[in-house]
Write an enzyme that holds these catalytic residues in place. Structure first.
Site, PDB file in Angstrom:
ATOM      1  N   GLY A 205      33.068  42.077  39.317  1.00  0.00           N
ATOM      2  CA  GLY A 205      32.285  41.215  38.432  1.00  0.00           C
ATOM      3  C   GLY A 205      31.150  40.556  39.176  1.00  0.00           C
ATOM      4  O   GLY A 205      30.835  40.922  40.309  1.00  0.00           O
ATOM      5  N   ASN A 206      30.517  39.606  38.546  1.00  0.00           N
ATOM      6  CA  ASN A 206      29.436  38.867  39.199  1.00  0.00           C
ATOM      7  C   ASN A 206      29.473  37.408  38.765  1.00  0.00           C
ATOM      8  O   ASN A 206      30.296  37.030  37.929  1.00  0.00           O
ATOM      9  CB  ASN A 206      28.082  39.514  38.889  1.00  0.00           C
TER      10      ASN A 206
END
Ligand code: CTP
Length: 393
Positions: A205-206
């Protein structure tokens, strides 16, 4: 940005039926209208008609829903009060500062601009008492329209007719100052960051929070747009009037974009889409000793796909994050993805993600159109929408 929420007070005159058309035309212009009829006006037009036309609950009594304190709640919500028709009696009561029904309570409790649209028999309009009451209201900042001259109910004619709806709307627009430059436009916005599953519990993810996309959605809906927001893993409250579609992965976001983009006037891709995803996803949890490497495959570039599929009348806005060579990299990205506008976040300080503020520059095909000093994400949202609205008009 104010003046969109209107409270329409209806007095007990025969012109109450003409206010039904006024309500409709205000809605056509994008205003959100709550109707508060006086009890005597219900002899002309009933609550059911107002509820059906406004699509909102109609309050007529101070003594309803006491825990909600309706006169204060309605007064706080109204960004403008329009009283149409205003009878001689209603004008007199407001001028005296009385609060003997729900509408006059609201008028007293509200500091929003107020427009009074009188309609009555000429003798009542020209009576010294009414003349004095109107002068009092005007001296207190109320805008009181002049009634028109012509045929009245019954055989009489003279001054006292309810003005044409267009005349009232023109006055409302002047007072409200509401910026409806995206009225009738459909804006598609993506927010947040995609999560690409590795197994039942892990993902790639980020750090994108979705705050910028939500700020854009809120700003666009406040300017009259119909807004669809594709939200990837955002933990943010819903926005009134915005259709929100939660997604997890880039592929889910891509599928919704394919559905919604063709009918949208503009697409603003503020989401951080993962560039890659694990090529295999395990249904169960992978034990740690078995994870020694991950095979990745590229996700489609959703914005570039939209850039290929776009029509010339659509506006496409991208986002980028850079730590150096902002202008050079951003210009190349804008060109490569077929965009009209690109906002490049200057993340060299490292503080954009999850922050309420941003800084960077906006580019179009000709180069930098605006540098954005440290600003709130709401401010940037409106700056970008100014440019989108110009291109759509
Ligand atoms: N984007 C997308 N699909 C992807 C990756 C990005 O639609 N698979 C969109 C983002 O929503 C954003 C813009 O493209 O609007 C960002 O472009 P990108 O090339 O990913 O820029 P950076 O994140 O700055 O990455 P890089 O400079 O590493 O290319």
């Amino acid at each position: 940005m104010y003046g969109r929420e209107i409270l329409l007070g209806v007095g007990g005159g025969i012109a109450a039926y003409k206010s039904c058309d006024l309500l409709r035309r205000l809605q056509d212009r994008g205003y959100l209208v709550t109707v508060v009829p006086t009890p005597s006006s219900l002899n002309f037009v009933g609550s059911a008609t107002w509820e059906a036309l406004s699509g909102r609950k109609v309050h007529t009594q101070v003594w309803e829903n006491i825990p909600e304190v309706p006169h204060v709640a309605l007064a706080d919500k109204a960004q403008m009060i329009v009283i149409a028709p205003a009878t001689a009696d209603l004008i007199a009561r407001i001028a005296q500062g009385r609060a003997d029904d729900l509408l006059t309570n609201i008028v007293l409790a509200s500091d929003a601009p107020k427009l009074i649209v009188p309609a009555m028999h000429p003798n009542m309009w020209l009576n010294a008492a009414t003349v004095a009451n109107v002068a009092t209201l005007r001296s207190r900042g109320f805008i009181v329209l002049e009634p028109e001259t012509g045929r009245l109910t019954g055989k009489d004619s003279g001054v006292g007719r309810f003005p044409e709806t267009a005349v009232i709307i023109e006055e409302v627009e002047k007072i409200s100052g509401w910026n409806a430059d995206l009225l009738g436009k459909e804006i598609l916005i993506t927010a947040g960051g995609t999560r690409e599953p590795i197994d039942a519990v892990r993902y790639i993810g980020n750090r994108s929070s979705g705050k910028q996309g939500y700020a854009l959605a809120e700003a666009a809906v406040s300017r009259g747009a119909k807004v669809k927001l594709i939200a990837a893993n955002c933990n943010l409250p819903d926005i009134d009037g915005v259709e929100i579609f939660p997604v997890a992965t880039a592929l889910e976001m891509g599928a919704l974009l394919q559905d919604f983009f063709p009918t949208s006037d503009a697409l603003i891709m503020s989401a951080a889409v993962a560039d890659v995803r694990p090529s295999e996803v395990s249904d169960g949890k992978i034990k740690k000793e078995k994870i020694d490497h991950l095979d990745l495959i590229a996700n489609p570039d959703l914005l570039a796909q939209a850039g290929k599929a776009r029509r010339a009348d659509q506006v496409l806005v991208g986002f980028a994050a850079e730590t150096s060579h902002l202008e050079e990299y951003a210009a190349a990205k804008l060109e490569r993805k077929g965009l009209d506008l690109l906002y490049v976040n200057d993340v060299s300080g490292g503080a954009i993600f999850g922050s309420t503020h941003t800084q960077g520059m906006i580019l179009d095909k000709s180069g930098v159109v605006a540098t954005v000093p440290e600003s709130t994400k709401e401010t940037l949202a409106h700056k970008l929408l100014d440019l989108v609205a110009t291109r759509l008009s």
